[in-house]
Enzyme design. Structure first.
Site, mmCIF file in Angstrom:
data_model
loop_
_atom_site.group_PDB
_atom_site.id
_atom_site.type_symbol
_atom_site.label_atom_id
_atom_site.label_comp_id
_atom_site.label_asym_id
_atom_site.label_seq_id
_atom_site.Cartn_x
_atom_site.Cartn_y
_atom_site.Cartn_z
ATOM 1 C CG HIS A 145 33.234 -45.693 29.986
ATOM 2 N ND1 HIS A 145 33.593 -46.335 30.602
ATOM 3 C CD2 HIS A 145 32.319 -45.016 30.264
ATOM 4 C CE1 HIS A 145 32.968 -45.975 31.545
ATOM 5 N NE2 HIS A 145 31.978 -44.949 31.911
ATOM 6 C CG ASN A 184 27.234 -51.292 38.028
ATOM 7 O OD1 ASN A 184 25.655 -51.643 38.625
ATOM 8 N ND2 ASN A 184 27.930 -50.792 39.045
ATOM 9 C CB CYS A 214 36.325 -44.676 51.016
ATOM 10 S SG CYS A 214 37.583 -44.824 52.697
HETATM 11 N N1 PLP Z 1 24.942 -48.261 34.205
HETATM 12 C C1 PLP Z 1 25.818 -48.726 35.089
HETATM 13 C C2 PLP Z 1 24.849 -49.854 35.337
HETATM 14 C C3 PLP Z 1 27.795 -48.766 35.217
HETATM 15 O O1 PLP Z 1 27.774 -49.602 34.653
HETATM 16 C C4 PLP Z 1 27.799 -47.587 34.588
HETATM 17 C C5 PLP Z 1 29.451 -47.372 34.258
HETATM 18 O O2 PLP Z 1 29.716 -47.437 35.615
HETATM 19 C C6 PLP Z 1 27.294 -46.353 34.658
HETATM 20 C C7 PLP Z 1 25.655 -46.396 34.336
HETATM 21 C C8 PLP Z 1 27.630 -45.014 34.237
HETATM 22 O O3 PLP Z 1 27.984 -44.470 33.114
HETATM 23 P P1 PLP Z 1 29.348 -43.584 32.095
HETATM 24 O O4 PLP Z 1 30.819 -43.862 33.446
HETATM 25 O O5 PLP Z 1 29.281 -43.556 30.879
HETATM 26 O O6 PLP Z 1 28.489 -42.040 32.846
#
Ligand code: PLP
Length: 379
Positions: A198, A148, A321
């Site tokens: 989302h 991410n 933080c």
């Molecule tokens: N896994 C990854 C790689 C993500 O980027 C995110 C969200 O930022 C999640 C899991 C978590 O998803 P959710 O916000 O639907 O719990």
């Protein structure tokens, strides 16, 4: 507002909103009811299940709807790591999302042993190191498809082939990969795959877990027998329908959007590197088309994010933080990026609404802010 944080969340796409609204208006029944006003909603859920399955090459019955990506990952890890008491070893990368890392810690507190595999300076894992870590009691491996923060793609197909040849279950967190790069559960030989709504233009608060037929799954939430006993709780019909519509939407547009966003991202990166001397974090060969992670020497990312916000731009950093001081991202730290460079790193992620003009504006603004932060005020 110019938004460069689509890896954090996406807006709900108009066709997705259109698809879900009737379930707040006149189709508000309970899908578990025996009368048709409720029961008929089952068809909408099953359509969504097929749409999500199509995005990842799965069978509809292999899709379980959940409340979010975090729940999907938690469920996969709890299911895979606990189904055989003689196998309590789990391997995951050290750059996983907290949804996986924190669950790894919980499994450890419950008696499992978890190995955290490091990454190289490009953010990639070493397959031979993974192989060397596999033990007779290894129950499962959990490796994200795309990171991410950096957008770096793990070689999931190779990991899948290795795990399958050793009879080890594989979970992949494909929350960031789905809809951006081709994802196929069969070519990748994965047993569990996590998704969230989302990040693909559906609302927050709905997710899905792929569970390969015959693979154990244990719901974290117990109660009714919804989702064939794999996830209790009355289904959120509107959001499930939205997730299905979103999966279809991103599936149709994926290849074209990947080309378009890849071009915009490269133009943005090249211009910012030329103007500010910033460096790219992560592999440029194996990464998502929409993500740039840039390190600005002599700059604190939080200060830059504030100035960007004042100038009308949204972006993020992986810094967190904790106890009053800023800690660099665990992902950049695992890649061996020096602390000060990690603290000066910013993620810019593009999405379907991103335009050429958005990119032009950021190219025109960001170098000025960097100059300001570095103390070179023009004039
Ligand atoms: N896994 C990854 C790689 C993500 O980027 C995110 C969200 O930022 C999640 C899991 C978590 O998803 P959710 O916000 O639907 O719990």
């Amino acid at each position: 507002m110019r938004y460069f944080d689509y890896n954090a969340t996406t807006p709900v796409a108009q066709p997705v909103l259109d698809a879900m609204l009737p379930f707040f208006e006149d189709r508000w029944g309970n899908p578990s009811s025996v009368y048709s006003f409720g029961h008929d909603l089952g068809e909408a859920i099953e359509r969504a299940r097929s749409q999500v399955a199509s995005l990842i090459g799965a069978q509809p019955r292999e899709i379980v709807f959940t409340g979010c990506g975090t729940e999907s990952s938690n469920t996969a890890l709890a299911s895979g790591a606990c189904h055989d008491p003689s196998k309590r070893h789990v391997i995951m990368s050290s750059v996983e999302h907290p949804a996986n890392l924190r669950m790894g810690e919980r499994l450890e507190s419950e008696g499992a042993s978890v190995s955290y595999l490091g990454v190289d300076k490009e953010g990639l894992i070493d397959l031979s190191e993974l192989e060397a870590n596999l033990k007779p009691d290894t129950a499962m491996v959990s490796m994200m498809w795309a990171n991410n923060e950096t957008g770096v793609l793990f070689p999931i197909e190779e990991v899948g082939a290795l795990c399958r040849s050793r009879g080890i279950l594989l979970h992949t967190d494909a929350v960031q990969a789905a809809g951006k790069v081709p994802v196929d559960v069969n070519t990748a030989k994965v047993d569990y795959l996590s998704l969230t709504g989302h990040k693909i233009y559906a609302p927050k608060g709905v997710g899905a877990l792929y569970v390969r037929e015959g693979v154990p799954v244990q719901s974290l939430i117990v109660g009714g027998g919804q989702e064939q006993g794999r996830r209790a709780g009355t289904q959120n019909v509107a959001f499930i329908v939205a997730m299905g519509a979103a999966a279809e939407c991103v599936g149709i547009q994926r290849a074209e959007e990947a080309r378009r966003l890849g071009g915009l991202r490269d133009r943005l990166e090249n211009a910012l590197m030329a103007a500010t001397g910033c460096q790219r974090n992560g592999s440029t060969k194996h990464r998502l088309p929409n993500t740039a992670n840039l390190a600005f020497e002599g700059v604190e990312s939080e200060a830059l994010l504030l100035l960007l916000d004042q100038a009308g731009f949204c972006a993020s950093s992986g810094s967190a933080c904790s106890t009053g001081s800023l800690e660099p991202s665990h992902v950049l730290t695992a890649m061996g990026i020096p602390r000060m460079m990690a603290l000066g790193s910013v993620r810019l992620s593009l999405g379907m609404p991103t335009t050429d003009e958005d990119v032009d504006e950021l190219i025109a603004t960001l170098p000025r802010l960097i100059d300001r932060l570095r103390g070179h005020r023009p004039g």
